[in-house]
Design an enzyme around this catalytic site. Sequence first.
Site, PDB file in Angstrom:
ATOM      1  N   ALA A 270       0.783  -1.247  -0.104  1.00  0.00           N
ATOM      2  CA  ALA A 270      -0.111  -0.032  -0.022  1.00  0.00           C
ATOM      3  C   ALA A 270       0.812   1.101  -0.123  1.00  0.00           C
ATOM      4  CB  ALA A 270      -0.879  -0.001   1.283  1.00  0.00           C
ATOM      5  N   GLU A 271       1.866   1.352   0.864  1.00  0.00           N
ATOM      6  CA  GLU A 271       2.579   2.499   1.120  1.00  0.00           C
ATOM      7  C   GLU A 271       3.662   2.695  -0.325  1.00  0.00           C
ATOM      8  OE1 GLU A 271       5.534   5.205   3.865  1.00  0.00           O
ATOM      9  OE2 GLU A 271       4.524   3.589   4.474  1.00  0.00           O
ATOM     10  N   THR A 272       3.987   1.668  -0.877  1.00  0.00           N
ATOM     11  CA  THR A 272       4.735   1.762  -2.131  1.00  0.00           C
ATOM     12  C   THR A 272       3.693   2.298  -3.295  1.00  0.00           C
ATOM     13  OG1 THR A 272       5.986  -0.195  -1.864  1.00  0.00           O
ATOM     14  CG2 THR A 272       5.966   0.619  -4.119  1.00  0.00           C
TER      15      THR A 272
END
Length: 163
Positions: free
Chosen positions: A74-76
């Site tokens: 998700a953060e990527t």
Amino acid sequence: MGEQQHVKFPQEVIDEYTALGVDLQALFSAGHLGTRMGVQILEASAERVVGTMPVEGNTQPYGLLHGGASAVLAETLGSVGSMLHGGATRIAVGVDLNCTHHRGARSGLVTGVATPVHRGRSTATYEIVISDEADRRLCTARLTCLLRDVNPGDAERAAGATG
């Protein structure tokens, strides 16, 4: 460290970064952690970022996809969208990530799709939906990134982090 995949970027984004001498494929890779986890970014624009990650190798002791692995995916994806929104003169720095895990996965490939919730001058927020191969939602995440001006040395640090 893993094979470099070829991300699909909008032509105007390719032109903007090429004019600055920036290697988009290196800059918008999953980085060392994402590479170790098998994250692959398939499509990237400020409007939509799509990536995949295998469940195998990213599980917790009970054999289910680790929640932290979903957070990495998700953060990527949200960070890539934020960077593309910010443009070549801005860098995105994550300041808030939350994930709600709806169900587990034991095998296969998961796909994350990041779409903007808010794209402002100083912050960008993306919702990331992670689904399994049967298109069942596994996780819903939201990432907010601070957009700041690029500082001298950022390009060298980014190149070192992806290489």
